[in-house]
Design a protein around this motif. Structure first.
Motif, PDB file in Angstrom:
ATOM      1  N   ASP A  28       0.691  -1.193   0.020  1.00 20.82           N
ATOM      2  CA  ASP A  28      -0.064  -0.140  -0.085  1.00 20.82           C
ATOM      3  C   ASP A  28       0.773   1.241  -0.089  1.00 20.82           C
ATOM      4  OD1 ASP A  28      -2.351  -1.522  -0.054  1.00 20.82           O
ATOM      5  OD2 ASP A  28      -2.136  -1.686   2.291  1.00 20.82           O
ATOM      6  N   HIS A  29       1.865   1.172  -0.666  1.00 25.96           N
ATOM      7  CA  HIS A  29       2.809   2.243  -1.034  1.00 25.96           C
ATOM      8  C   HIS A  29       3.316   2.792   0.562  1.00 25.96           C
ATOM      9  CE1 HIS A  29       1.721   2.684  -5.040  1.00 25.96           C
ATOM     10  NE2 HIS A  29       0.409   2.558  -4.774  1.00 25.96           N
ATOM     11  N   GLN A  30       3.626   1.902   1.193  1.00 28.68           N
ATOM     12  CA  GLN A  30       4.491   2.203   2.511  1.00 28.68           C
ATOM     13  C   GLN A  30       6.145   2.006   2.093  1.00 28.68           C
ATOM     14  OE1 GLN A  30       2.958   0.525   6.457  1.00 28.68           O
ATOM     15  NE2 GLN A  30       1.528  -0.676   5.006  1.00 28.68           N
ATOM     16  N   TYR A  31       6.691   3.106   2.019  1.00 27.68           N
ATOM     17  CA  TYR A  31       8.093   3.271   1.626  1.00 27.68           C
ATOM     18  C   TYR A  31       8.910   3.520   3.232  1.00 27.68           C
ATOM     19  CZ  TYR A  31       6.153   3.459  -3.010  1.00 27.68           C
ATOM     20  OH  TYR A  31       5.553   3.110  -4.242  1.00 27.68           O
ATOM     21  N   ILE A  32       9.227   2.399   3.990  1.00 28.27           N
ATOM     22  CA  ILE A  32       9.548   2.602   5.061  1.00 28.27           C
ATOM     23  C   ILE A  32      11.127   1.967   5.263  1.00 28.27           C
ATOM     24  CG2 ILE A  32       7.407   2.970   6.061  1.00 28.27           C
ATOM     25  CD1 ILE A  32       7.858  -0.016   6.932  1.00 28.27           C
ATOM     26  N   ASP A  33      11.738   2.473   6.377  1.00 27.66           N
ATOM     27  CA  ASP A  33      12.970   1.765   6.843  1.00 27.66           C
ATOM     28  C   ASP A  33      12.282   0.310   7.627  1.00 27.66           C
ATOM     29  OD1 ASP A  33      15.126   3.360   6.265  1.00 27.66           O
ATOM     30  OD2 ASP A  33      13.932   4.752   7.228  1.00 27.66           O
ATOM     31  N   LEU A  34      12.294  -0.623   6.830  1.00 30.73           N
ATOM     32  CA  LEU A  34      11.603  -1.910   7.186  1.00 30.73           C
ATOM     33  C   LEU A  34      12.488  -2.819   8.592  1.00 30.73           C
ATOM     34  CD1 LEU A  34       8.866  -3.792   6.787  1.00 30.73           C
ATOM     35  CD2 LEU A  34      10.284  -5.069   5.357  1.00 30.73           C
ATOM     36  N   LEU A  35      13.626  -2.705   8.279  1.00 31.29           N
ATOM     37  CA  LEU A  35      14.625  -3.297   9.341  1.00 31.29           C
ATOM     38  C   LEU A  35      14.639  -2.479  10.650  1.00 31.29           C
ATOM     39  CD1 LEU A  35      17.113  -5.222   7.208  1.00 31.29           C
ATOM     40  CD2 LEU A  35      14.896  -5.821   7.562  1.00 31.29           C
ATOM     41  N   GLY A  36      14.069  -3.026  11.628  1.00 33.90           N
ATOM     42  CA  GLY A  36      14.230  -1.914  12.825  1.00 33.90           C
ATOM     43  C   GLY A  36      13.077  -1.236  12.934  1.00 33.90           C
ATOM     44  N   LYS A  37      11.934  -1.282  12.121  1.00 36.71           N
ATOM     45  CA  LYS A  37      10.623  -0.487  12.415  1.00 36.71           C
ATOM     46  C   LYS A  37      10.270  -0.904  13.893  1.00 36.71           C
ATOM     47  CE  LYS A  37       6.730  -1.576  10.368  1.00 36.71           C
ATOM     48  NZ  LYS A  37       5.910  -2.010  11.425  1.00 36.71           N
ATOM     49  N   GLY A  68      10.769  -4.132  17.413  1.00 36.06           N
ATOM     50  CA  GLY A  68      11.801  -4.632  18.209  1.00 36.06           C
ATOM     51  C   GLY A  68      12.239  -5.999  17.669  1.00 36.06           C
ATOM     52  N   GLU A  69      11.787  -6.429  16.619  1.00 36.54           N
ATOM     53  CA  GLU A  69      11.927  -7.785  16.174  1.00 36.54           C
ATOM     54  C   GLU A  69      13.071  -7.727  15.203  1.00 36.54           C
ATOM     55  OE1 GLU A  69      10.709 -10.458  17.341  1.00 36.54           O
ATOM     56  OE2 GLU A  69       9.154  -9.501  18.307  1.00 36.54           O
ATOM     57  N   SER A  70      13.950  -6.437  14.835  1.00 35.94           N
ATOM     58  CA  SER A  70      14.976  -6.631  13.828  1.00 35.94           C
ATOM     59  C   SER A  70      15.882  -5.302  14.146  1.00 35.94           C
ATOM     60  CB  SER A  70      14.241  -6.496  12.080  1.00 35.94           C
ATOM     61  OG  SER A  70      13.429  -5.488  12.267  1.00 35.94           O
ATOM     62  N   TRP A  71      17.052  -5.356  13.657  1.00 36.66           N
ATOM     63  CA  TRP A  71      18.049  -4.492  13.652  1.00 36.66           C
ATOM     64  C   TRP A  71      18.653  -4.015  12.353  1.00 36.66           C
ATOM     65  CZ3 TRP A  71      16.834  -8.531  16.915  1.00 36.66           C
ATOM     66  CH2 TRP A  71      16.784  -8.189  18.165  1.00 36.66           C
ATOM     67  N   GLY A  72      18.647  -2.861  11.706  1.00 30.87           N
ATOM     68  CA  GLY A  72      19.167  -2.772  10.555  1.00 30.87           C
ATOM     69  C   GLY A  72      19.809  -1.573  10.160  1.00 30.87           C
ATOM     70  N   ASP A  83      13.608  -0.827  17.014  1.00 25.33           N
ATOM     71  CA  ASP A  83      12.378  -0.653  17.740  1.00 25.33           C
ATOM     72  C   ASP A  83      11.708   0.697  17.336  1.00 25.33           C
ATOM     73  OD1 ASP A  83      10.635  -1.344  19.630  1.00 25.33           O
ATOM     74  OD2 ASP A  83      11.770  -0.781  21.528  1.00 25.33           O
ATOM     75  N   GLY A  84      11.956   0.939  16.106  1.00 18.95           N
ATOM     76  CA  GLY A  84      11.231   2.385  15.398  1.00 18.95           C
ATOM     77  C   GLY A  84      12.180   3.246  15.753  1.00 18.95           C
ATOM     78  N   LYS A  85      13.275   3.313  16.288  1.00 17.98           N
ATOM     79  CA  LYS A  85      14.327   4.683  16.385  1.00 17.98           C
ATOM     80  C   LYS A  85      15.533   4.363  15.789  1.00 17.98           C
ATOM     81  CE  LYS A  85      12.636   4.706  21.346  1.00 17.98           C
ATOM     82  NZ  LYS A  85      11.969   3.406  21.401  1.00 17.98           N
ATOM     83  N   SER A  86      15.923   5.634  15.072  1.00 18.75           N
ATOM     84  CA  SER A  86      17.100   5.786  14.392  1.00 18.75           C
ATOM     85  C   SER A  86      18.100   6.517  15.063  1.00 18.75           C
ATOM     86  CB  SER A  86      16.692   6.066  13.041  1.00 18.75           C
ATOM     87  OG  SER A  86      16.340   7.555  13.016  1.00 18.75           O
TER      88      SER A  86
END
Length: 255
Positions: A95-104, A106-110, A120-123
């Motif tokens: 649905d046209h969600q252009y996001i930083d997927l890894l790290g969005k 707490g399940e990933s780190w990117g 965890d949604g923080k950069s």
């Protein structure tokens, strides 16, 4: 403090053989026949309608794991990322969600090509952006120390994250992109067990082969051996194949 060189070779370092997982990817991700290359958003009509991700075939709970990802085309767009995550980490946002997927979450780190790391949604700013074609990003996951760090063309960028050994579940290699025709290629993959305890457990797991740990062992030790066997099973398989390739003269045929 100088950053150590990536563990490409040396004592206790062994090559790994995992690939990208054809059963764990976004519909907008296509794999090569070897499953070492992943192509994102290659549909000539749709181009990119969101963010696509892919997961590696192997999760890690112990030891030190290193792999390299080559950017076959210059990264561009909102986000192109590499990193690690649990099996619960999302691999698609449509649905046209252009996001930083890894790290969005707490399940990933990117790490984004723009130089930011996410969890965890923080950069936060980690390094300078990289825009060049053929850039090689190395990923070093050390589950003895619980750290994740990255390399750029062999140059260490320092520790990006800590505390990953507290995840409590296996962590898998991940990659994602929002950009049309992103091409990422898996290169060198190695592992080593850095502590004496890890090396002993790995040796025991290899000696068991495909057999279950004996019931006489404590439950916690049996579970650890199963975990090590899952991570090093390919080594045992290669050893069995090599033993089968015995010539009539008793010499081992080189693989």
């Amino acid at each position: 403090m100088p950053v150590p060189a990536p563990p490409r070779h040396g004592r206790h370092v062994e090559e790994d053989s995992w690939t990208w997982d054809s059963e764990a990817k976004s519909p907008a991700a296509v794999l090569s026949s070897s499953q070492k290359a992943v192509y994102f958003h290659v549909d000539p009509v749709l181009e990119s309608e969101g963010t696509a991700g892919v997961r590696g075939t192997k999760g890690f709970s112990h030891g030190e794991h290193y792999w390299e990802i080559e950017f076959l085309e210059p990264p561009f767009g909102t986000s192109v990322m590499v990193g690690v995550g649990t099996k619960r980490a999302p691999l698609h946002a449509g649905d046209h969600q252009y996001i930083d997927l890894l790290g969005k979450d707490g399940e990933s780190w990117g790490l984004s090509y723009k130089g930011y790391i996410w969890h965890d949604g923080k950069s936060q700013k980690y390094t300078e952006p990289f825009y060049d074609r053929m850039t090689v990003i190395g990923v070093l996951l050390n589950l003895h120390t619980g750290t994740l760090q990255f390399y750029r063309d062999g140059l260490g960028l320092g520790v990006a994250f800590q505390g990953l050994h507290e995840a409590g579940v296996p962590l898998y290699p991940l990659a994602s992109s929002t950009a049309a025709e992103t091409e990422l290629l898996l290169g060198l993959r190695t592992f080593r067990f850095t502590s004496l305890q890890e090396r002993c457990l790995r040796t025991l797991a290899l000696s068991l082969g495909q057999r279950e740990p004996p019931d006489s062992l404590p439950p916690s030790l049996r579970e650890q051996l199963r975990s090590y066997a899952a991570e090093t099973g390919h080594v045992a398989k290669k050893a069995r194949e090599k033993r089968r390739l015995i010539s009539g003269s008793g010499s081992v045929v080189s693989l």
